[in-house]
Design a protein around this motif. Sequence first.
Motif: not given
Length: 223
Positions: A5-6, A158, A168
């Motif tokens: 996950k970002l 990304l 994200a």
Amino acid sequence: MTDLKLVIFDVDGTLVDSQGLIVASMTAAFEQIGMTAPSRDAIKSIVGLSLEEGMAVLVPEVDAGEHIRLAEAYRRAYFEQREARGSVATSPFYDGAREVLDLLRADDWTLLAIATGKSKRGVDKLIEGHGLEGYFASAQCSDFHPSKPHPSMIHAALRETGVDSANAVMVGDTTFDMDMAKAAGVKAIGVSWGYHDVAELNADVIINSFAELPAAIQNLLGD
């Protein structure tokens, strides 16, 4: 494809409260150029834009050369005040920000990033001043991208992290942050303590404290 996950953070008005420094620097810049300084509310309304874009909004009646002169005067005033007082004093964390950054950073499946209208020099100084070296897998700033709400900064984050847009989320306080997130195809979390009216934020969810952020991320992105 990755399961990482970002979490992408705006800086001013989201992680740190630099309103006093921004307003003082903007006022000094206009005075140096011999122009009447905008109101505090007008200055807050352009936080998040690149400086030249912001100046064009504040004083559309002058030409691009004057916008550049104002931006340069602002940078000088900002740098002088920050150097004199330090990042911690001029851009303190909002309550709970550091604790949540530490919590998210400790998760092996979560990466952190920055997407800000600040310059690279400003970002580097902030990271150094707050001891955030190594926290962010990607740090995107105005030196290398079009102004928000263009999605370029999120697209770059990304690419650098290898995280899919579906995994994200953007965390920010302005309409520019939320619109940038939507344009990039990522989820948007708006914070209620920043510089834009919460009612104007086109967010997927609004949080009222940093303590609410981990649950908001989980609800939007899943486990």
